[in-house]
Design an enzyme around this catalytic site. Structure first.
Site, short mmCIF file in Angstrom:
data_model
loop_
_atom_site.label_atom_id
_atom_site.label_comp_id
_atom_site.label_asym_id
_atom_site.label_seq_id
_atom_site.Cartn_x
_atom_site.Cartn_y
_atom_site.Cartn_z
CE1 TYR A 153 -9.75 1.50 -9.27
CE2 TYR A 153 -9.11 1.95 -11.53
CZ TYR A 153 -8.78 1.61 -10.23
OH TYR A 153 -7.46 1.42 -9.89
N GLY A 210 -3.80 -6.63 -0.35
CA GLY A 210 -3.96 -6.81 -1.79
C GLY A 210 -2.64 -7.07 -2.49
CG ASP A 223 -7.39 -5.58 2.68
OD1 ASP A 223 -8.50 -5.99 2.29
OD2 ASP A 223 -6.44 -5.34 1.91
CE LYS A 239 -8.18 4.01 -7.15
NZ LYS A 239 -7.37 3.84 -5.93
CG LEU A 265 -1.80 0.94 -2.01
CD1 LEU A 265 -1.21 2.16 -1.34
CD2 LEU A 265 -0.84 -0.24 -1.86
#
Length: 310
Positions: free
Chosen positions: A143, A10, A31, A147, A71
């Site tokens: 999201y 990313g 990924d 998180k 990540l």
């Protein structure tokens, strides 16, 4: 060291790969290429210190490594809202899989959290001890709450299993290798200006953001991962605050052309203010502060987007 980076293809992950390999480490990227791109890391494929594995962080994985950077997660609203259930699973199950591996290996594990854990903040600027003002059932919740749950898991693994964690909260970051269609404000404004389209500002344009250039952020990542005093959470971003209107006008000035600024209705749960208090980062990261001014970073980002946008 051997270092695993989930989401390493990313925007942020690929820059982190470059820095770690330049420092002499072996890097494995995991990924699934949902928002990551092979083009971001293709220049590393011939490097013997680099390895790419196409795999979804939701599914278990095993590697022998010294450090793990987690990540993996779509980070822009159009991408994380495209499949919100998958977004939550990526944050939660990805954290569990990274923490389980770190526990087995006794490896240090890094969680890329986000300023979105503060929601639409009632405290300004945001400090790490602020618990946030988040809608748990809105369109952005997959999201924000994903998180937040990942942070919970990291600290529970740290307390219960003595896992060596580092939790960082990333504020708005920009630079080369952002996706042109990621829906973030910097890429939106630049792409619209390059194409000569109207620049879309939502609401009255007085909502603020703080923009950190990617090189500064990656420097903060590596310093945080390699210090032994503090596990987090730690804000990482640029405390310089700009309104959306100021950003639009700056992009217009740098790109040139005849684009006009137009206003549209503000999306739901869009934060009105976002600015990090980086007191802890300065304390624990050897005086770290962002070095790249907004106009310099925007010029580099615009040059990249000119190669991407026809």
């Amino acid at each position: 060291m051997r270092i695993l980076i989930t989401g390493g293809a990313g925007f942020l992950g690929s820059h982190l790969c470059d820095r770690l390999i330049a420092q002499g480490h072996d890097v494995i990227v995991l990924d699934n290429l949902f928002t990551g791109r092979k083009e971001n890391i293709s220049h590393l494929f011939s490097n013997p210190r680099f390895e790419f594995v196409r795999h979804d962080v939701i599914d278990p994985f095993k590697f022998e490594v010294d450090q793990i950077y987690n990540l993996a997660c779509p980070a822009s609203p159009p991408h994380y809202q495209y499949n919100p259930i998958k977004t939550t699973k990526t944050s939660v199950m990805g954290a569990i899989n990274c923490l389980g591996l770190a526990k087995r290996l006794k490896a240090r594990v890094f969680q890329a959290s986000t300023s979105e854990v503060y929601g639409d903040p009632e405290v300004h600027p945001q400090r790490e001890d602020y618990w946030g003002h988040v809608n748990p059932i809105g369109k952005r919740s997959c999201y924000d709450e994903g998180k937040r749950c990942a942070e919970t898991l990291f600290f529970d693994y740290h307390r219960e299993n003595k896992v060596d964690i580092r939790v960082i909260r990333i504020f708005n970051t920009y630079g080369p290798r952002m996706l042109p269609n990621d829906g973030r404000v910097v890429s939106n404004f630049i792409v619209q200006a390059i194409k000569g389209e109207d620049i879309t500002v939502y609401g009255d344009g007085q909502q603020t953001r703080s923009f950190c250039y990617v090189d500064d952020l990656v420097e903060g990542f590596i310093r945080f991962m390699n210090q032994n005093e503090f596990v987090g959470p730690l804000n990482c971003g640029n405390p310089g605050e700009f309104t959306m209107l100021e950003l639009a006008e700056t992009v217009l000035k740098l790109v040139g052309g005849r684009s006009k600024i137009v206003h549209k209705e503000l999306p739901s749960d869009d934060p009105k203010q976002r600015q990090p208090d980086i007191t802890l980062a300065k304390k624990y990261l050897d005086g770290w502060t962002p070095q790249v001014p907004l106009e310099v970073g925007l010029e580099r980002t615009i040059a990249y987007f000119r190669t991407q946008v026809g």
